[in-house]
Design an enzyme around this catalytic site. Structure first.
Site, PDB file in Angstrom:
ATOM      1  N   TYR A 178       0.862  -1.186   0.000  1.00 22.44           N
ATOM      2  CA  TYR A 178       0.000   0.000   0.000  1.00 22.44           C
ATOM      3  C   TYR A 178       0.899   1.237   0.000  1.00 22.44           C
ATOM      4  O   TYR A 178       1.428   1.634   1.038  1.00 22.44           O
ATOM      5  CB  TYR A 178      -0.894   0.030   1.234  1.00 22.44           C
ATOM      6  N   HIS A 229      -1.521 -12.050   1.053  1.00 24.72           N
ATOM      7  CA  HIS A 229      -2.346 -11.045   0.383  1.00 24.72           C
ATOM      8  C   HIS A 229      -3.168 -11.630  -0.753  1.00 24.72           C
ATOM      9  O   HIS A 229      -4.335 -11.274  -0.934  1.00 24.72           O
ATOM     10  CB  HIS A 229      -1.439  -9.926  -0.141  1.00 24.72           C
ATOM     11  N   GLY A 239     -17.445   2.288  -0.460  1.00 20.43           N
ATOM     12  CA  GLY A 239     -18.075   3.542  -0.067  1.00 20.43           C
ATOM     13  C   GLY A 239     -19.445   3.778  -0.677  1.00 20.43           C
ATOM     14  O   GLY A 239     -20.175   4.672  -0.247  1.00 20.43           O
ATOM     15  N   PHE A 240     -19.823   2.980  -1.671  1.00 23.32           N
ATOM     16  CA  PHE A 240     -21.107   3.212  -2.340  1.00 23.32           C
ATOM     17  C   PHE A 240     -22.290   3.107  -1.387  1.00 23.32           C
ATOM     18  O   PHE A 240     -23.267   3.860  -1.483  1.00 23.32           O
ATOM     19  CB  PHE A 240     -21.285   2.233  -3.512  1.00 23.32           C
ATOM     20  N   SER A 276     -13.723  -3.790   2.132  1.00 28.14           N
ATOM     21  CA  SER A 276     -14.749  -3.126   1.317  1.00 28.14           C
ATOM     22  C   SER A 276     -16.155  -3.422   1.835  1.00 28.14           C
ATOM     23  O   SER A 276     -17.047  -3.783   1.072  1.00 28.14           O
ATOM     24  CB  SER A 276     -14.632  -3.541  -0.148  1.00 28.14           C
ATOM     25  N   PRO A 277     -16.394  -3.261   3.152  1.00 26.64           N
ATOM     26  CA  PRO A 277     -17.702  -3.632   3.715  1.00 26.64           C
ATOM     27  C   PRO A 277     -18.838  -2.718   3.261  1.00 26.64           C
ATOM     28  O   PRO A 277     -20.007  -3.066   3.404  1.00 26.64           O
ATOM     29  CB  PRO A 277     -17.479  -3.511   5.227  1.00 26.64           C
TER      30      PRO A 277
END
Length: 330
Positions: free
Chosen positions: A56, A132, A215-216, A210-211
């Site tokens: 990252y 990963h 962000g959507f 990505s829960p």
């Protein structure tokens, strides 16, 4: 904040903080001093679980996220749990920008990775060390054997696998018990629910990345959104197109309705849904805003009954929605 246990004995905050976005994938990197300040604020709010990875970073400093997490959390010592990752290396030889990521879980690469991460994180051990991505060229038994050695040497205390499937997980777990898998999971990405019975059988936790579907599911994004394609992966994510916003209105309405009923936000409901589903699920939303950190932490305080969780599941099962990054439309 409430706590949860991953695997046999790794106690962490019920909601963790995904740290990737400070340096990578969600717009231009946050200024470094501000990143350190925000990470320390998160610790003060009650976050004890922070997720990073050796890849990252930026083209100028590919490992910067680990360095910033290490600097920020150094004053908190064992009060915080850090997970980081091995098994993807930068394809420097490609000459491409951004640098491509190449799966590489050879034992010698893992050994080099763990030493680098320990130095950057300013720790004498890594609390949770994730593979990963699966490397098709290295068997799960060989990877798990290296993990067992690293545990014996005191360099890591727990390990996990990101984007794990059942066969790989079972084979690895038989050699060295796995504490957690870290898989994409949200109301728009439920394909890994087929793995849940295996996780329960083996006593393995789920760290959900990505829960909120990148962000959507916060409901904060409408038509006409613009993301800088140079820095922001959302520029090419299907859920943020104008067509997707129209297609997902029923989903957003469902979230908003439940949020109103529970005096919560859509973002909180999207995570309370998974937190109330299983006691061994821990979401790791990423954010660079202090108020969002507070909001996300509050998801752990929202109670949904099993009947309410099932009603949401039943609605999701029959609902048309757009593709989401990593998952096809249904």
């Amino acid at each position: 904040m409430q706590t949860r246990i991953l695997g046999k004995d790794l106690t962490i905050s019920a909601v963790g903080l995904g740290c990737m976005g400070f340096s990578h994938a969600y717009g231009a990197p946050t200024e470094q001093k501000e990143t350190v300040r925000l990470l320390r604020r998160a610790a003060e709010m009650g976050y004890t679980f922070f997720d990073t990875a050796e890849v990252y970073g930026t083209p100028e400093d590919p490992h910067i996220n680990e360095c910033l997490v290490g600097e920020a959390l150094a004053p908190y010592g064992d009060q915080t749990v850090i997970s980081t990752k091995f098994g993807l290396r930068f394809g420097f030889e490609s000459g491409k920008v951004p640098l491509p990521l190449v799966p590489d879980s050879r034992p010698e690469t893992i050994r080099k990775s763990v030493e680098g991460s320990l130095k950057r994180l300013k720790r004498d051990h890594i609390d949770l060390y994730f593979q990963h991505r699966i490397d098709p060229g290295v068997s799960p038994e060989e990877v798990a054997g290296v993990m067992a050695d690293l545990i014996k040497e005191g360099k890591i205390t727990h390990w996990g696998i990101s984007e794990a499937n059942e066969e790989y997980l079972r084979r690895a777990h038989a050699v060295c018990p796995v504490t957690a898998v870290q898989n994409r999971y949200s109301m728009m990405a439920r394909h890994y629910e087929t793995l849940f019975p295996v996780l329960e059988e083996l006593g393995v936790g789920l760290v959900a990345f990505s829960p909120m579907a990148n962000g959507f599911l916060t409901g904060k994004y409408g038509k006409g959104e613009h993301f800088d394609a140079k820095y922001d992966y959302r520029a090419s994510m299907p859920q943020f197109t104008d067509e997707a916003v129209d297609k997902n209105q029923r989903l957003l309405s469902l979230l908003n309705s439940m949020a109103e009923e529970k005096n919560a936000t859509a973002a909180q409901i999207s995570m309370a849904w998974m937190l109330c589903k299983k006691p061994w699920i821990v979401p790791i939303p990423g954010t660079r805003k202090e108020e969002r950190m507070q909001e996300n932490a509050g998801a752990a305080d929202i109670k949904l009954s099993q009947k309410e969780v099932k009603a949401l599941d039943d609605a999701l099962d029959t609902m048309e929605m757009s593709a989401v990054f990593g998952v096809a439309a249904k």
